[in-house]
Motif scaffolding. Structure first.
Motif: not given
Length: 119
Positions: A19-45
């Protein structure tokens, strides 16, 4: 790129989401956490699979993150993943060659995993 990761999933049973991240709510501070959440979603799929991998890339934040489940951890160490980011993704990204860097990085990740699979 899509067919590359689909073929890898078919032959190695490891689904990769890029994924390419363009969401302004994703910041340098929460970038890693956002990818881990994406992994959890992808795993559930994929039925709570531990074989999934996610790669998030943000041009604006100048960040890239690779996360993967426990099965993939047996085939790809964090050190190997970091080395691939540094040697394959980043050099092309610095030249604004994002597709090339992503292609080279993903291909190298796949080759490393294939090499580490023991039958």
């Amino acid at each position: 790129m899509d067919s590359l990761v689909r073929n890898f999933e078919k032959s190695n049973l490891i689904p990769i989401k890029i994924v390419t991240i363009k969401d302004p709510s994703i910041t340098a501070e929460n970038f890693d956490q956002a990818n881990k959440a994406l992994l959890d979603e992808w795993s559930a799929v994929h039925g709570k699979s531990d074989k999934c991998m996610t790669i998030s890339i943000s041009k604006n934040l100048r960040r890239i993150r690779i996360d993967y489940g426990p099965f993939v951890t047996k085939l790809l160490s964090d050190t190997e993943s970091s080395e691939i980011i540094e040697s394959q993704f980043k050099p092309s990204f610095k030249e604004a060659q994002y597709y090339t860097g992503t292609f080279n990085g993903v291909t190298t990740l796949m080759n490393k995993i294939r090499k580490n699979i023991k039958f």
